[in-house]
Design a protein around this motif. Structure first.
Motif, PDB file in Angstrom:
ATOM      1  N   LYS A  51      23.104  29.799  53.913  1.00 47.00           N
ATOM      2  CA  LYS A  51      23.107  28.875  52.373  1.00 47.00           C
ATOM      3  C   LYS A  51      21.817  29.148  51.822  1.00 47.00           C
ATOM      4  O   LYS A  51      22.014  29.291  50.349  1.00 47.00           O
ATOM      5  N   LYS A  52      20.692  29.267  52.286  1.00 46.32           N
ATOM      6  CA  LYS A  52      19.418  29.616  51.368  1.00 46.32           C
ATOM      7  C   LYS A  52      19.528  30.979  50.816  1.00 46.32           C
ATOM      8  O   LYS A  52      18.948  31.049  49.505  1.00 46.32           O
TER       9      LYS A  52
ATOM     10  N   THR B 208      12.699  41.332  66.093  1.00 45.70           N
ATOM     11  CA  THR B 208      13.899  41.102  66.317  1.00 45.70           C
ATOM     12  C   THR B 208      14.019  39.519  65.962  1.00 45.70           C
ATOM     13  O   THR B 208      14.895  39.082  65.354  1.00 45.70           O
ATOM     14  N   VAL B 209      12.864  38.743  66.041  1.00 42.98           N
ATOM     15  CA  VAL B 209      12.733  37.344  65.737  1.00 42.98           C
ATOM     16  C   VAL B 209      13.215  37.178  64.105  1.00 42.98           C
ATOM     17  O   VAL B 209      13.840  36.214  63.595  1.00 42.98           O
ATOM     18  N   SER B 210      12.315  38.254  63.506  1.00 47.81           N
ATOM     19  CA  SER B 210      12.602  37.915  62.021  1.00 47.81           C
ATOM     20  C   SER B 210      14.301  38.145  61.426  1.00 47.81           C
ATOM     21  O   SER B 210      14.758  37.585  60.808  1.00 47.81           O
ATOM     22  N   LYS B 211      14.725  39.246  62.257  1.00 47.03           N
ATOM     23  CA  LYS B 211      16.028  39.242  62.015  1.00 47.03           C
ATOM     24  C   LYS B 211      16.915  38.153  62.471  1.00 47.03           C
ATOM     25  O   LYS B 211      17.975  37.854  61.643  1.00 47.03           O
TER      26      LYS B 211
ATOM     27  N   LYS C  20      13.556  37.646  54.962  1.00 46.59           N
ATOM     28  CA  LYS C  20      13.736  38.985  54.267  1.00 46.59           C
ATOM     29  C   LYS C  20      12.267  39.604  54.220  1.00 46.59           C
ATOM     30  O   LYS C  20      12.403  41.143  54.062  1.00 46.59           O
ATOM     31  N   GLU C  21      11.260  38.885  54.667  1.00 50.55           N
ATOM     32  CA  GLU C  21      10.019  39.769  54.876  1.00 50.55           C
ATOM     33  C   GLU C  21       9.480  39.442  56.111  1.00 50.55           C
ATOM     34  O   GLU C  21       9.240  38.371  56.584  1.00 50.55           O
TER      35      GLU C  21
END
Length: 375
Positions: A262-263, A339-342, A347-348
C-alpha cells in the motif's frame, strides 16, 4: 507591468529583437526618478534594409515568431509569473486552504493525522484571518522559527527534530500547492531550507520478549494474531489489514503472499513460514478479508500496550514495532541485509541498514556478557 517588443540596430547592420518588461518607476532618496525595465534577448534578427524577396520573407517570418513569443509572455504575466496575484485568490485565508489540503489526505490515516497535527500548531501561531496576500519570505521564515524554538508537544516539551521536520514539510507542501493553484505567485517552499531529519529509534521485541508475548492472553484475539503475524513476516498494518484470501497462495511446500504494497504501490511476493500461515487460520472465500474485524482505533492501540505490560514488557510497542522486530530477528539469525531489504520491500538498502546498526549494538553488548576471569 507593460510588456512590449523592442528593436535595436546593431553595428553589423542587423536589427536585434527583444522583449521589454516595464515595471514602473521609483524615486530615489535624492528625488531622482528611475524607470525599472528588464529585457529578454530573443536572439532573433531582422535585416535592416532587405535587399530582395528572400530577406523580406525572412523578416516577415522572424517578426511573426517574435510576436508569438510576446503573446506567450503576456499570457504568463496574466497567470502570475511576474508577481501579479489573482486578487480573488489572494484574499483567501491561508488556514482555510491548509485545512482543505488536510481533508484531501483523509484516505490515509497516518498522513491525515500528520496534516491535522500540523494544522493545530499553525493555528497557534498564524492568526485566523491571515490571507495569501500577506505571505512572503519573512512570513515563511517566521513559521520555521516557531517550529524550531516555540512549538511544544501536549506535554509542554519542545518538538523533536523529526517532528519539526515533518510539520514544517507539510507547511511547505501547502505553500507548493498554493503556488501550483495560483494562490501565490512565488513558490516560497523552494526558498526556505527545511529541518534535517534525525534517525528515529526503532522499538522492537527480542525473541525472548516475543515468546513471552505469544504466551500472554490478549483481549482481542484478532489483534494478537495480526501483530504476531507482523513480527513473523514484517508486513505493515496497512497491508495486513487489507489482506484478502485471494492474496494467500498455499503451494506444495510453503505459502506466500502476493500483494500490492500500500505504501509504495509495488507488487510483492513474500514467502511466509508455516507458523505465520497457521496464524491465518482456515482458508475462506477469495474476496474475504483474512483478518476480519481488525481495525485501527485507540481501543486496539491501548490494548496492544496493555498486552505488552501484562507480559512484563515495558517498551513503548506499537503495531509497527512488529515490522522492526521481524527485521532485527532475521538479521540476528543469519539473513543477509539484501534479503531482509527485499522482504521488507525497501527501495533503498540504507533504510534496512538502520536495523543492521541495532544488531551491531547487540553484538557489542554480548561482548561483555562473559564474567570477568580472576587471575
Amino acid at each position: 507591468m507593460k510588456i512590449s517588443l523592442k528593436q535595436r540596430k546593431l553595428k553589423s547592420g542587423k536589427i536585434s529583437l527583444s522583449i521589454e518588461y516595464y515595471k514602473g518607476s521609483e524615486t530615489s532618496p535624492e528625488g531622482k526618478r528611475r524607470h525599472i525595465r528588464e529585457n529578454e534577448n530573443l536572439k532573433l534578427f531582422l535585416h535592416d534594409e532587405p535587399k530582395n524577396a528572400i530577406e523580406r520573407k525572412e523578416n516577415k517570418e522572424t517578426l511573426a515568431l517574435a510576436k508569438k513569443i510576446l503573446a506567450i509572455r503576456e499570457a504568463e504575466f496574466y497567470q502570475g509569473r511576474f508577481d501579479l496575484k489573482n486578487t480573488a485568490k489572494s484574499k483567501r485565508r491561508f488556514l482555510d486552504f491548509f485545512n482543505e489540503k488536510a481533508e484531501e489526505k483523509s484516505d490515509s490515516i497516518k498522513n491525515y493525522g500528520t496534516w491535522t497535527a500540523t494544522l493545530v500548531h499553525l493555528k497557534r501561531h498564524i492568526t485566523p484571518n491571515t490571507t495569501f496576500e500577506e505571505i512572503d519570505e519573512n512570513f515563511v521564515k517566521n513559521v520555521r522559527q516557531y517550529f524550531d524554538k516555540y512549538a511544544q508537544t501536549k506535554s509542554n516539551l519542545p518538538l523533536s527534530l523529526n517532528s519539526k521536520y515533518t510539520y514544517f514539510n507539510k507547511f511547505k507542501a501547502a505553500l507548493r500547492a498554493a503556488f501550483d493553484e495560483g494562490y501565490l505567485s512565488i513558490n516560497y517552499s523552494s526558498k526556505i531550507k527545511s529541518f534535517e531529519q534525525a534517525e528515529s529509534q526503532r522499538e522492537y521485541l527480542t525473541f525472548q520478549e516475543l515468546q513471552k508475548l505469544a504466551k500472554t492472553p490478549c483481549k482481542y484475539e484478532i489483534l494478537k494474531s495480526a501483530f504476531l503475524f507482523s513480527c513473523l513476516t514484517g508486513l505493515r498494518w496497512s497491508d495486513i489489514n487489507k489482506m484478502y484470501w485471494a492474496e494467500v497462495r498455499d503451494e506444495d511446500s510453503q505459502s506466500r503472499i502476493n500483494f500490492i504494497q500500500k505504501k509504495t504501490d509495488g507488487v510483492e511476493y513474500l514467502y511466509i513460514s508455516k507458523q505465520a500461515r497457521d496464524l491465518l487460520g482456515e482458508r475462506k472465500n477469495p474476496l474475504d478479508r483474512v483478518f476480519t474485524g481488525l481495525k485501527y482505533s485507540a481501543v486496539y492501540n491501548n490494548e496492544l500496550v496493555r498486552w505488552c505490560n501484562r507480559s512484563g514488557i515495558s517498551k513503548h510497542i506499537t503495531f509497527h514495532s512488529g515490522r522492526h522486530t521481524n527485521a532485527v530477528l532475521l538479521l540476528e539469525n543469519g539473513a543477509d541485509i539484501y534479503t531482509v531489504s527485499k522482504r521488507l520491500g525497501h527501495k533503498e538498502i540504507r533504510t534496512t541498514a538502520i536495523y543492521a546498526k541495532i544488531v551491531d549494538q547487540k553484538m557489542k553488548e554480548a561482548s561483555n556478557l562473559i564474567p570477568e576471569i580472576k587471575w
